[in-house]
Design a protein around this motif. Structure first.
Motif, short mmCIF file in Angstrom:
data_model
loop_
_atom_site.label_atom_id
_atom_site.label_comp_id
_atom_site.label_asym_id
_atom_site.label_seq_id
_atom_site.Cartn_x
_atom_site.Cartn_y
_atom_site.Cartn_z
N SER A 217 40.30 56.71 40.80
CA SER A 217 41.61 57.26 41.14
C SER A 217 42.60 56.15 41.44
N ALA A 218 43.81 56.27 40.92
CA ALA A 218 44.84 55.27 41.16
C ALA A 218 45.39 55.36 42.58
N ASP A 219 45.16 56.49 43.25
CA ASP A 219 45.75 56.71 44.58
C ASP A 219 44.77 56.53 45.72
N ASP B 266 39.26 50.50 32.00
CA ASP B 266 40.21 51.59 31.77
C ASP B 266 39.82 52.33 30.50
N THR C 268 47.23 43.81 37.84
CA THR C 268 45.78 43.72 37.66
C THR C 268 45.44 42.70 36.58
N SER D 183 44.78 49.84 46.39
CA SER D 183 44.48 50.80 45.32
C SER D 183 45.02 50.22 44.03
N HIS D 184 44.59 50.76 42.90
CA HIS D 184 45.04 50.24 41.61
C HIS D 184 44.87 51.28 40.52
N GLU D 185 45.59 51.10 39.44
CA GLU D 185 45.61 52.07 38.34
C GLU D 185 44.27 52.14 37.61
N HIS E 24 52.67 44.68 45.74
CA HIS E 24 52.44 45.09 44.35
C HIS E 24 51.96 43.88 43.55
#
Length: 295
Positions: free
Chosen positions: A72-74, A97, A12, A36-38, A9
């Motif tokens: 996508s965050a996933d 964002d 960003t 992956s990231h938000e 984790h």
């Protein structure tokens, strides 16, 4: 499968009041693990022929230029060195964002195409060389703009130009990317939702045709005309998407996943998977066993 996924984790670089994070760098190899990231990301790669790009359950070898949008965050993604021998790879990564929902400024008519593009990019959106050439000059100079307002303005122009693309294509399958199915046709949407909820069982053409109020032959033609794919290919892709997600997220055996996803023959499942994904289910799982990061 004894090894568990290792997930790191990280925070960003894009903080709460920031709008853009731009990284423009030259390098000789790709070393960043699958992640992956938000935040949203537009990633451009130049002079990197032979690199393997993995986005969700899509795995492709890229040419000299590659431009991909991910919202996508996933959705896990990575660019791997593979067979690239370039001594001067350039990579421009823009993380952003923007809340492009319909209840704010971006909900207005001029942004309709961009909102549609952002939705499609939840599966990863790959742009053609024609699209790259249209925005190359703006991408090339983006990191040199010192004034934040003008940098954002130029990036918005890049997104707008890309939103007009007629050649962009999605990468991951809807079922792997966990995307809610949307369709302009109520009849097709009804059938797609049924397939999505019953992919693990046998799906019969007469039942689907009856749901659409058509004969089986008429519905098959209608479905292909509306989606660009045959019904059987669509069902296989949905099943493979779920199988790929289970290979990543569960400890189930390949055999268990095969039958859980509606395939009734293991050798047939392995053959179809390798044909569609260019690797076996076991190899696909091993790709995701590398260190993964959620940023």
């Amino acid at each position: 499968m004894s090894e568990e996924r290792k997930v790191i984790h990280e925070i960003t670089p894009l903080m709460h009041k920031d709008v853009l994070y731009i990284a423009d760098r030259h390098k000789k190899e790709f070393t960043y693990p699958i992640h992956s990231h938000e935040v949203y990301e537009l990633n451009f790669v130049e002079h990197a022929s032979g690199v393997k790009r993995i986005v969700g359950d899509s795995s492709e070898t890229i040419g000299d230029y590659d431009l991909v949008l991910i919202t996508s965050a996933d959705l896990e993604h990575v660019w791997e060195q593979a067979d690239c021998h370039s001594e001067d790879i350039r990579e421009i990564t823009v993380q952003f964002d923007f809340n492009m929902t319909e209840d704010n400024f971006f909900g207005r008519n001029p942004f309709k195409g961009m909102r549609k593009m952002m939705t499609e990019a939840k599966k990863g959106l790959c742009f053609s060389m024609e699209d790259v050439l249209r925005v190359y000059t703006q991408l090339d100079t983006l990191s040199s703009i010192k004034d934040g307002f003008y940098a954002v303005s130029q990036f918005m122009s890049i997104l707008y130009e890309l939103s007009k693309s007629t050649t962009a294509r999605t990468l991951a399958t809807s079922s792997f990317a966990k995307i809610v199915i949307e369709d302009d046709s109520r009849r097709v949407l009804k059938v797609k939702n049924y397939i999505n909820e019953n992919f693990m069982h046998e799906i019969r053409l007469p039942i689907l045709a009856d749901m659409a109020g058509m004969s089986p032959s008429a519905f098959s033609r209608f479905f292909r005309l509306h989606t660009g794919r045959s019904l059987s290919d669509y069902i296989i892709d949905i099943r493979l998407g779920y199988a790929s997600r289970m290979l990543v997220d569960t400890m189930k055996s390949v055999s268990e996943i095969c039958f859980d996803c509606g395939f009734n023959n293991l050798s047939n499942f392995n053959r179809i998977f390798k044909k569609k994904k260019a690797c076996s289910p076991t190899e696909f799982r091993e790709n995701y066993h590398k260190t993964r990061i959620i940023v």
